[in-house]
Design a protein around this motif. Sequence first.
Motif, PDB file in Angstrom:
ATOM      1  N   LYS A  87      44.388  -5.013 -37.107  1.00  8.39           N
ATOM      2  CA  LYS A  87      43.451  -6.032 -37.560  1.00  8.39           C
ATOM      3  C   LYS A  87      43.684  -7.309 -36.756  1.00  8.39           C
ATOM      4  CE  LYS A  87      43.832  -4.259 -42.295  1.00  8.39           C
ATOM      5  NZ  LYS A  87      44.165  -4.601 -43.713  1.00  8.39           N
ATOM      6  N   PRO A  88      42.668  -8.160 -36.655  1.00  8.73           N
ATOM      7  CA  PRO A  88      42.868  -9.430 -35.941  1.00  8.73           C
ATOM      8  C   PRO A  88      44.041 -10.240 -36.499  1.00  8.73           C
ATOM      9  CG  PRO A  88      40.541  -9.038 -36.268  1.00  8.73           C
ATOM     10  CD  PRO A  88      41.260  -7.949 -37.012  1.00  8.73           C
ATOM     11  N   GLU A  89      44.291 -10.135 -37.784  1.00 12.15           N
ATOM     12  CA  GLU A  89      45.405 -10.897 -38.381  1.00 12.15           C
ATOM     13  C   GLU A  89      46.770 -10.344 -37.991  1.00 12.15           C
ATOM     14  OE1 GLU A  89      42.728  -9.613 -39.960  1.00 12.15           O
ATOM     15  OE2 GLU A  89      43.271  -8.842 -41.956  1.00 12.15           O
ATOM     16  N   ASP A  90      46.808  -9.222 -37.306  1.00 12.58           N
ATOM     17  CA  ASP A  90      48.075  -8.707 -36.774  1.00 12.58           C
ATOM     18  C   ASP A  90      48.441  -9.372 -35.442  1.00 12.58           C
ATOM     19  OD1 ASP A  90      47.040  -5.468 -37.875  1.00 12.58           O
ATOM     20  OD2 ASP A  90      48.527  -6.767 -38.836  1.00 12.58           O
ATOM     21  N   THR A  91      47.553 -10.172 -34.915  1.00 13.60           N
ATOM     22  CA  THR A  91      47.812 -10.859 -33.648  1.00 13.60           C
ATOM     23  C   THR A  91      49.014 -11.781 -33.785  1.00 13.60           C
ATOM     24  OG1 THR A  91      45.500 -10.766 -32.942  1.00 13.60           O
ATOM     25  CG2 THR A  91      46.878 -12.502 -31.979  1.00 13.60           C
ATOM     26  N   ALA A  92      49.998 -11.593 -32.915  1.00 19.41           N
ATOM     27  CA  ALA A  92      51.232 -12.366 -32.967  1.00 19.41           C
ATOM     28  C   ALA A  92      52.130 -11.937 -31.813  1.00 19.41           C
ATOM     29  CB  ALA A  92      51.968 -12.132 -34.288  1.00 19.41           C
ATOM     30  N   VAL A  93      53.204 -12.693 -31.638  1.00 21.40           N
ATOM     31  CA  VAL A  93      54.297 -12.220 -30.795  1.00 21.40           C
ATOM     32  C   VAL A  93      55.228 -11.412 -31.690  1.00 21.40           C
ATOM     33  CG1 VAL A  93      56.225 -12.855 -29.311  1.00 21.40           C
ATOM     34  CG2 VAL A  93      54.112 -14.215 -29.276  1.00 21.40           C
ATOM     35  N   TYR A  94      55.530 -10.209 -31.239  1.00 21.66           N
ATOM     36  CA  TYR A  94      56.383  -9.312 -32.011  1.00 21.66           C
ATOM     37  C   TYR A  94      57.775  -9.276 -31.392  1.00 21.66           C
ATOM     38  CZ  TYR A  94      52.511  -7.622 -34.823  1.00 21.66           C
ATOM     39  OH  TYR A  94      51.471  -7.529 -35.718  1.00 21.66           O
ATOM     40  N   TYR A  95      58.766  -9.415 -32.249  1.00 19.06           N
ATOM     41  CA  TYR A  95      60.164  -9.434 -31.831  1.00 19.06           C
ATOM     42  C   TYR A  95      60.932  -8.306 -32.511  1.00 19.06           C
ATOM     43  CZ  TYR A  95      59.067 -14.305 -30.651  1.00 19.06           C
ATOM     44  OH  TYR A  95      58.503 -15.454 -30.142  1.00 19.06           O
ATOM     45  N   CYS A  96      61.850  -7.711 -31.793  1.00 22.81           N
ATOM     46  CA  CYS A  96      62.791  -6.826 -32.464  1.00 22.81           C
ATOM     47  C   CYS A  96      64.122  -7.555 -32.604  1.00 22.81           C
ATOM     48  CB  CYS A  96      62.960  -5.500 -31.731  1.00 22.81           C
ATOM     49  SG  CYS A  96      63.861  -5.574 -30.185  1.00 22.81           S
ATOM     50  N   ALA A  97      64.887  -7.125 -33.593  1.00 22.69           N
ATOM     51  CA  ALA A  97      66.152  -7.771 -33.894  1.00 22.69           C
ATOM     52  C   ALA A  97      67.128  -6.750 -34.448  1.00 22.69           C
ATOM     53  CB  ALA A  97      65.939  -8.905 -34.889  1.00 22.69           C
ATOM     54  N   ALA A  98      68.415  -7.071 -34.346  1.00 20.44           N
ATOM     55  CA  ALA A  98      69.466  -6.158 -34.783  1.00 20.44           C
ATOM     56  C   ALA A  98      70.438  -6.865 -35.710  1.00 20.44           C
ATOM     57  CB  ALA A  98      70.216  -5.607 -33.573  1.00 20.44           C
ATOM     58  N   ARG A  99      70.882  -6.144 -36.728  1.00 19.32           N
ATOM     59  CA  ARG A  99      71.922  -6.638 -37.637  1.00 19.32           C
ATOM     60  C   ARG A  99      72.817  -5.458 -37.997  1.00 19.32           C
ATOM     61  NH1 ARG A  99      71.954  -6.228 -43.013  1.00 19.32           N
ATOM     62  NH2 ARG A  99      72.637  -8.389 -43.288  1.00 19.32           N
ATOM     63  N   PRO A 100      74.079  -5.738 -38.365  1.00 16.28           N
ATOM     64  CA  PRO A 100      74.984  -4.625 -38.638  1.00 16.28           C
ATOM     65  C   PRO A 100      74.555  -3.771 -39.817  1.00 16.28           C
ATOM     66  CG  PRO A 100      76.210  -6.646 -38.271  1.00 16.28           C
ATOM     67  CD  PRO A 100      74.773  -7.037 -38.398  1.00 16.28           C
ATOM     68  N   MET A 101      74.467  -2.505 -39.604  1.00 14.96           N
ATOM     69  CA  MET A 101      74.398  -1.422 -40.572  1.00 14.96           C
ATOM     70  C   MET A 101      73.226  -1.455 -41.546  1.00 14.96           C
ATOM     71  SD  MET A 101      76.811   0.487 -39.594  1.00 14.96           S
ATOM     72  CE  MET A 101      77.173   1.684 -40.848  1.00 14.96           C
ATOM     73  N   THR A 102      73.249  -2.361 -42.532  1.00 16.78           N
ATOM     74  CA  THR A 102      72.335  -2.224 -43.663  1.00 16.78           C
ATOM     75  C   THR A 102      70.998  -2.889 -43.419  1.00 16.78           C
ATOM     76  OG1 THR A 102      73.299  -4.176 -44.685  1.00 16.78           O
ATOM     77  CG2 THR A 102      74.198  -2.054 -45.347  1.00 16.78           C
ATOM     78  N   ILE A 103      69.984  -2.279 -43.957  1.00 17.83           N
ATOM     79  CA  ILE A 103      68.618  -2.790 -43.821  1.00 17.83           C
ATOM     80  C   ILE A 103      68.481  -4.093 -44.603  1.00 17.83           C
ATOM     81  CG2 ILE A 103      67.753  -1.516 -45.825  1.00 17.83           C
ATOM     82  CD1 ILE A 103      65.220  -0.948 -44.221  1.00 17.83           C
ATOM     83  N   ALA A 104      67.752  -5.028 -44.043  1.00 20.06           N
ATOM     84  CA  ALA A 104      67.557  -6.326 -44.695  1.00 20.06           C
ATOM     85  C   ALA A 104      66.376  -7.029 -44.049  1.00 20.06           C
ATOM     86  CB  ALA A 104      68.805  -7.186 -44.578  1.00 20.06           C
ATOM     87  N   THR A 105      65.901  -8.080 -44.719  1.00 16.18           N
ATOM     88  CA  THR A 105      64.788  -8.847 -44.165  1.00 16.18           C
ATOM     89  C   THR A 105      65.263 -10.118 -43.476  1.00 16.18           C
ATOM     90  OG1 THR A 105      64.459  -9.962 -46.270  1.00 16.18           O
ATOM     91  CG2 THR A 105      63.202  -7.955 -45.898  1.00 16.18           C
ATOM     92  N   LYS A 106      66.562 -10.376 -43.501  1.00 18.58           N
ATOM     93  CA  LYS A 106      67.113 -11.542 -42.833  1.00 18.58           C
ATOM     94  C   LYS A 106      68.537 -11.244 -42.390  1.00 18.58           C
ATOM     95  CE  LYS A 106      68.381 -13.579 -47.273  1.00 18.58           C
ATOM     96  NZ  LYS A 106      68.205 -14.771 -48.171  1.00 18.58           N
ATOM     97  N   GLY A 107      69.151 -12.211 -41.720  1.00 22.81           N
ATOM     98  CA  GLY A 107      70.533 -12.025 -41.301  1.00 22.81           C
ATOM     99  C   GLY A 107      70.687 -11.207 -40.045  1.00 22.81           C
ATOM    100  N   TYR A 108      69.715 -11.345 -39.136  1.00 22.51           N
ATOM    101  CA  TYR A 108      69.779 -10.600 -37.883  1.00 22.51           C
ATOM    102  C   TYR A 108      70.533 -11.405 -36.836  1.00 22.51           C
ATOM    103  CZ  TYR A 108      66.818  -6.988 -39.740  1.00 22.51           C
ATOM    104  OH  TYR A 108      66.342  -5.938 -40.479  1.00 22.51           O
TER     105      TYR A 108
END
Length: 121
Positions: A87-108
């Motif tokens: 969708k047009p609202e998906d327009t953005a710069v997309y970044y990948c990031a890494a954090r140790p082990m556990t899945i999370a939405t912050k703390g990368y």
Amino acid sequence: QVQLVESGGGLVQAGGSLRLSCAASGLTFSNYAMGWFRQAPGKEREVVSAINWSGRNTYYQDSVKGRFTISRDNAKNTVYLQMNSLKPEDTAVYYCAARPMTIATKGYDYWGQGTQVTVSS
């Protein structure tokens, strides 16, 4: 030195698809959860999706559920984001990031340079 390199962005029409890739080096990839974030002009960066070290646990932002799929190949040190029904609202710069082990939405800890995704209406 940890490096995360995104690729696969581009210009696509609404309803189209793109697959983003993020190649990691300088870390033990299977020890890290990976996330995809995006930042649109004038907006804060937001988490789009995340995957734990094994790939068994995933997270998606509500707006992309059913359209985006995150996956990883630990043998290739690469994480992917398959984006369908864009969708047009998906327009953005997309970044990948890494954090140790556990899945999370912050703390990368580590971030890539980003890849532009533009969806035209």
